[in-house]
Design a protein around this motif. Structure first.
Motif, short mmCIF file in Angstrom:
data_model
loop_
_atom_site.label_atom_id
_atom_site.label_comp_id
_atom_site.label_asym_id
_atom_site.label_seq_id
_atom_site.Cartn_x
_atom_site.Cartn_y
_atom_site.Cartn_z
N ASP A 139 47.36 -2.97 9.45
CA ASP A 139 47.46 -1.60 9.95
C ASP A 139 46.68 -1.38 11.24
OD1 ASP A 139 49.02 -0.96 7.76
OD2 ASP A 139 47.34 -0.15 6.59
N ILE A 140 45.80 -2.31 11.56
CA ILE A 140 44.98 -2.16 12.77
C ILE A 140 45.83 -2.52 13.98
CG2 ILE A 140 42.90 -2.93 13.97
CD1 ILE A 140 41.75 -3.69 11.19
N PRO A 141 45.92 -1.60 14.95
CA PRO A 141 46.77 -1.86 16.14
C PRO A 141 46.33 -3.11 16.89
CG PRO A 141 45.99 0.42 16.12
CD PRO A 141 45.26 -0.29 15.03
N GLY A 142 47.30 -3.83 17.40
CA GLY A 142 47.03 -5.02 18.20
C GLY A 142 47.49 -4.86 19.63
N ASP A 143 47.94 -3.65 19.99
CA ASP A 143 48.50 -3.44 21.33
C ASP A 143 47.45 -3.50 22.44
OD1 ASP A 143 47.49 -1.00 20.20
OD2 ASP A 143 48.52 0.14 21.79
N LEU A 144 46.16 -3.44 22.10
CA LEU A 144 45.12 -3.51 23.12
C LEU A 144 44.50 -4.89 23.23
CD1 LEU A 144 43.38 -0.08 22.48
CD2 LEU A 144 45.09 -0.64 24.19
N ILE A 193 38.83 -0.26 17.18
CA ILE A 193 39.52 -1.45 16.66
C ILE A 193 38.51 -2.53 16.30
CG2 ILE A 193 41.05 -3.37 17.32
CD1 ILE A 193 42.73 -1.21 18.85
N ARG A 194 37.50 -2.72 17.16
CA ARG A 194 36.46 -3.72 16.86
C ARG A 194 35.76 -3.40 15.54
NH1 ARG A 194 32.30 -4.39 21.42
NH2 ARG A 194 31.42 -5.80 19.88
N ALA A 195 35.41 -2.13 15.36
CA ALA A 195 34.75 -1.73 14.11
C ALA A 195 35.68 -1.95 12.93
CB ALA A 195 34.31 -0.26 14.20
N LEU A 196 36.94 -1.55 13.06
CA LEU A 196 37.89 -1.68 11.95
C LEU A 196 38.12 -3.12 11.54
CD1 LEU A 196 40.49 1.00 13.05
CD2 LEU A 196 39.13 1.04 10.94
N HIS A 206 35.65 4.99 3.24
CA HIS A 206 37.10 5.11 3.39
C HIS A 206 37.47 6.24 4.34
CE1 HIS A 206 38.58 2.04 0.59
NE2 HIS A 206 37.43 2.26 -0.03
N ALA A 207 36.73 7.35 4.29
CA ALA A 207 37.00 8.46 5.20
C ALA A 207 36.71 8.05 6.65
CB ALA A 207 36.15 9.68 4.82
N GLY A 208 35.61 7.34 6.86
CA GLY A 208 35.28 6.87 8.21
C GLY A 208 36.31 5.89 8.73
N CYS A 209 36.75 4.98 7.88
CA CYS A 209 37.78 4.02 8.30
C CYS A 209 39.08 4.73 8.66
CB CYS A 209 38.03 2.99 7.19
SG CYS A 209 36.73 1.76 7.04
N ALA A 210 39.45 5.75 7.89
CA ALA A 210 40.68 6.50 8.18
C ALA A 210 40.58 7.19 9.54
CB ALA A 210 40.95 7.52 7.08
N GLN A 211 39.40 7.75 9.85
CA GLN A 211 39.22 8.41 11.14
C GLN A 211 39.23 7.39 12.28
OE1 GLN A 211 35.73 10.70 9.55
NE2 GLN A 211 36.54 12.27 10.92
N LEU A 212 38.59 6.25 12.06
CA LEU A 212 38.61 5.21 13.10
C LEU A 212 40.03 4.68 13.32
CD1 LEU A 212 35.38 3.23 12.14
CD2 LEU A 212 35.75 4.52 14.25
N ASP A 237 38.98 2.72 26.16
CA ASP A 237 37.70 2.14 25.76
C ASP A 237 37.29 2.61 24.36
OD1 ASP A 237 37.30 4.70 26.85
OD2 ASP A 237 35.26 4.26 27.47
N ARG A 238 37.59 3.85 24.02
CA ARG A 238 37.27 4.34 22.67
C ARG A 238 38.14 3.64 21.63
NH1 ARG A 238 35.88 10.79 22.83
NH2 ARG A 238 34.97 10.83 24.90
N ARG A 239 39.40 3.46 21.96
CA ARG A 239 40.32 2.81 21.01
C ARG A 239 39.90 1.36 20.77
NH1 ARG A 239 46.09 2.91 22.83
NH2 ARG A 239 46.42 2.22 20.68
N VAL A 240 39.47 0.68 21.83
CA VAL A 240 39.03 -0.71 21.70
C VAL A 240 37.82 -0.81 20.79
CG1 VAL A 240 37.99 -2.65 22.98
CG2 VAL A 240 40.03 -1.50 23.89
#
Length: 194
Positions: free
Chosen positions: A186-191, A170-173, A146-152, A164-167
């Motif tokens: 909650d996962i952004p879709g703007d990219l 998002i893939r991991a999330l 949960h902590a890792g997901c929050a940071q991602l 590129d980091r954000r993409v």
């Protein structure tokens, strides 16, 4: 000062304590030793030659050698080894072979704030961990997951961070959402590609 250390050492020996690592202690375990001035300092036991050889073998990027390294030192051992700059790339790449999510927060942290090459390696390892077939997560790993997901998620939502980091975050999330550590909405879709 040296004379004051001798009675302390004698008392430790008399109590049956030894300053040598036991056969059951891991080779990397820290042991307390008396320094010349009678103070106590924390030093690491001599590195296991097998571990040193495996770090060397894995640094060239061979996935099988990285897998062997992950099996030999464990996820925590990879993170500890990755604290040294010369071992960090190897540790980050080998993290993809961890058996749990215990070091996902570290991967997310490096992905958010590390140098570009380290960030890419960390986020790719997070993706590989997330891509594994779902299995029951050890309750001890749930907090780190949960902590890792929050940071991602924070990285994915940070508009000022490199695209590129954000993409990669998002893939991991998107894969980690199956574990319940993040809500898909909650996962952004703007990219996403339009």
């Amino acid at each position: 000062m040296r004379r004051a250390a001798i009675p302390l050492f004698a008392a430790l020996v008399a109590c049956g304590k030894s300053n040598a690592p036991s056969a059951s202690a891991p080779a990397s375990a820290a042991a307390a030793w008396l320094d010349v001035d009678g103070g106590v300092e924390d030093v690491r036991a001599a590195a296991d030659p097998r571990e040193a050889a495996q770090w060397e073998a894995a640094k060239d990027g061979d996935p099988e050698e990285q897998m062997r390294l992950a099996d030999l030192v464990g996820c925590e051992g990879l993170r500890e080894g990755g604290e040294a700059a010369e071992r960090r790339p190897t540790a980050l790449a080998a993290m993809r072979f961890c058996h749990d999510f215990s070091e996902l927060p570290w991967l997310a942290e490096v992905g958010a704030s590390g140098r570009d090459a380290d960030a890419k390696a960390a986020l790719e390892s997070a993706i590989d961990l997330a891509a594994r077939p779902r299995r029951s997560v050890d309750p001890e790993d749930a907090e780190e997951l949960h902590a890792g997901c929050a940071q991602l998620l924070a990285l994915a939502k940070a508009a000022g961070r490199p695209r590129d980091r954000r993409v990669l975050a998002i893939r991991a999330l998107r894969m980690l959402a199956d574990y319940g550590c993040v809500q898909r909405q909650d996962i952004p879709g703007d990219l996403d590609a339009r």
